[in-house]
Design a protein around this motif. Structure first.
Motif, PDB file in Angstrom:
ATOM      1  N   ALA A 102      -2.496  14.335  -1.937  1.00 50.83           N
ATOM      2  CA  ALA A 102      -1.398  14.428  -1.214  1.00 50.83           C
ATOM      3  C   ALA A 102      -0.622  15.570  -1.451  1.00 50.83           C
ATOM      4  N   ASP A 103      -0.755  15.949  -3.115  1.00 52.47           N
ATOM      5  CA  ASP A 103       0.314  16.887  -3.609  1.00 52.47           C
ATOM      6  C   ASP A 103      -0.169  17.959  -4.401  1.00 52.47           C
ATOM      7  N   GLU A 162      -4.474   8.855  -4.807  1.00 47.98           N
ATOM      8  CA  GLU A 162      -2.382   9.387  -5.736  1.00 47.98           C
ATOM      9  C   GLU A 162      -2.339  10.368  -5.628  1.00 47.98           C
ATOM     10  N   PRO A 174      -3.652  18.673  -0.310  1.00 48.39           N
ATOM     11  CA  PRO A 174      -3.046  18.426   1.132  1.00 48.39           C
ATOM     12  C   PRO A 174      -3.952  19.761   2.073  1.00 48.39           C
ATOM     13  N   TYR A 187       0.528  -0.982  -6.067  1.00 53.92           N
ATOM     14  CA  TYR A 187       0.498  -0.427  -4.353  1.00 53.92           C
ATOM     15  C   TYR A 187       1.002  -0.984  -3.440  1.00 53.92           C
ATOM     16  N   THR A 194      -1.117   5.596  -2.593  1.00 57.86           N
ATOM     17  CA  THR A 194      -2.226   6.834  -2.197  1.00 57.86           C
ATOM     18  C   THR A 194      -1.648   6.678  -0.812  1.00 57.86           C
ATOM     19  N   SER A 195      -2.280   8.263   0.013  1.00 55.88           N
ATOM     20  CA  SER A 195      -1.983   8.191   1.029  1.00 55.88           C
ATOM     21  C   SER A 195      -3.212   8.145   2.345  1.00 55.88           C
ATOM     22  N   MET A 196      -4.280   6.907   1.816  1.00 57.18           N
ATOM     23  CA  MET A 196      -5.125   7.216   2.758  1.00 57.18           C
ATOM     24  C   MET A 196      -5.340   5.236   2.847  1.00 57.18           C
ATOM     25  N   ALA A 229       1.992   2.046  -0.302  1.00 59.83           N
ATOM     26  CA  ALA A 229       0.477   2.400   0.140  1.00 59.83           C
ATOM     27  C   ALA A 229      -0.160   1.447   1.029  1.00 59.83           C
TER      28      ALA A 229
END
Length: 442
Positions: A186-187, A183, A190, A332, A305-307, A337
């Motif tokens: 990404a921030d 989570e 990155p 999610y 989540t970014s994946m 997500a």
């Protein structure tokens, strides 16, 4: 015969139990030869003890130790978030040169996920296993702290990753919760190329875990969380300690230096026995806004989540209950997500399975029995020619069972389940310390 014993050894190893730039390395040293003697097979890589820095929830920098399993020509890197080991510095995964090791005051450090790490290495991955904040380093281990755990996993990946290398996060139980890294990355980082996250049996909602768990071990786990949150949040400590009786204060103090193996002996009573009102930690939190807010602050699922993310649970899990894991997958889905949800059944927890229905086994068995399936899923995420990932949203009201393990057959998995039961019973009744005293373990 050698092949069968190799699988059995792995089973025994696995089935016991529960944005700043990374600082330069402080040291990177091989672990002792004692550690290698118990895990040497052909072409084994030598683990390295490493140190890096991470950013804690309050923005300060903290040192963290980890174990790096480096191998040439790897598919990529797995940042491994370990399950519950305890709170004492000697409980850190990197502090166990053998699978079973005694330490401070005959406390037992069990590196029960070492076989899983070796399976990942044998599958072609480089692996770095974090010790988290405060586990083997100064300060209290910030158990179940969403930000601290997530950042520790991300910074482990930052430390070990090559430029552009594909990365996966992997965690089960506490490690599943530490997959908050999925989570936060990404921030926070990155620049990292994170392509997958395996989130097994995560304590995604600390309050819901306390409310839903039926395992007798939940008292020790609640104690670990109480010590952690009290050390991080002064208002939590003030509110909690106003409710603890003298035995409760003494028990939390003892847990602050205990490993998971002896925790049920250190905290053998229900949490209700440690409070003045006779209420559980969950009941105290429901009635106290400060306690409730701090637990809620560390809930997962509000940030996507970014994946691709695999969320795994056993519907019969008695320690990290399935309803709150299923809710995480639904959360999610609701925030967009890319999540895949799997519910797996462990038939070995039925009463007719000798030793396999021991308290907590419904939580620990999937750690081993589903590891190969999870690695296959990981391989697909790392394979550029694999079919595109498909999310399983929305999660149905009655999710289908994805896998059904027949542990009653006389297989190596059965043997592992039986030994899990034996060792679980021994730790529950405090026999681990007795075995140490008699020289059966060291």
């Amino acid at each position: 015969m050698k092949h069968h014993w190799s699988k059995l050894s792995l089973t025994l190893t696995c089935a016991i139990a529960l944005g700043a730039t990374t600082a330069p390395i402080v040291d990177a040293t091989p672990l002792s030869s004692e550690s290698l003697s118990s895990q040497r097979t052909t072409q084994r890589v030598q683990p390295q003890l490493v140190r890096y820095e991470t950013t804690t929830e309050d923005g300060s920098r903290a040192p963290v130790t980890a174990t790096l399993y480096d191998t040439p020509d790897a598919k990529g890197l797995v940042a491994f978030a370990p399950g519950t080991r305890g709170l004492g510095d000697h409980c850190a995964p990197s502090n166990s040169p053998a699978v079973l090791r005694t330490a401070h005051q005959k406390s037992v450090n069990i590196d029960y996920e070492r076989g899983i790490v070796r399976k990942l290495v044998d599958a072609g991955y480089r692996v770095i296993v974090t010790d988290y904040v405060g586990l083997g380093t100064p300060g209290t281990h910030t158990y179940l702290n969403r930000v601290d755990q997530g950042h520790a996993v991300i910074d482990a990946a930052r430390y070990a990753a090559h430029d552009g290398e594909k990365i996966a996060f992997w965690g089960y139980s506490q490690g599943g919760g530490a997959s908050a890294a999925a989570e936060l990355v990404a921030d926070y980082a990155p620049e990292l190329n994170v392509v997958a996250a395996f989130v097994g049996a995560p304590p995604a909602d600390p309050l819901a875990v306390l409310e839903q768990a039926t395992s007798k071990r939940i008292s020790a786990v609640a104690g670990f969380a109480a010590v952690s949150f009290a050390s991080t949040y002064p208002d939590f400590r003030e509110a909690l300690y106003a409710e603890l009786n003298e035995e409760g204060v003494d028990t939390l103090e003892a847990l602050s230096n205990a490993c998971m193996a002896e925790a049920p002996r250190v905290a053998p009573k229900p949490f209700t026995e440690y409070t003045k009102s006779g209420e559980s930690l969950a009941e105290l939190a429901q009635a106290n806004a400060t306690l409730r807010a701090r637990l809620d602050q560390n809930k997962l699922g509000r940030v996507p989540t970014s994946m691709p993310t695999l969320v795994l649970t056993n519907p019969a899990d008695d320690l990290v209950p399935s309803p709150q894991v299923t809710q995480l997958a639904r959360d999610y889905c609701s925030v967009g997500a890319p999540v895949e949800y799997r519910a797996v059944a462990m038939q070995g927890v039925r009463p007719e399975a000798p030793f396999a229905n021991v308290d907590g086994s419904a939580h620990t068995l999937p750690l081993y029995l589903e590891s190969s399936n999870a690695i296959t899923w990981l391989d697909e995420r790392f394979d550029p020619d694999a079919a595109a990932f498909t999310a399983t949203c929305p999660i149905p009201d009655t999710p289908p069972i994805q896998s059904d393990h027949l542990i009653l057959q006389y297989t190596n998995e059965t043997i592992g389940a039986i030994f899990l039961g034996i060792l679980g019973v021994l730790s529950a009744v405090g026999m681990g310390a007795w075995m140490v005293g008699t020289g059966l373990m060291r």
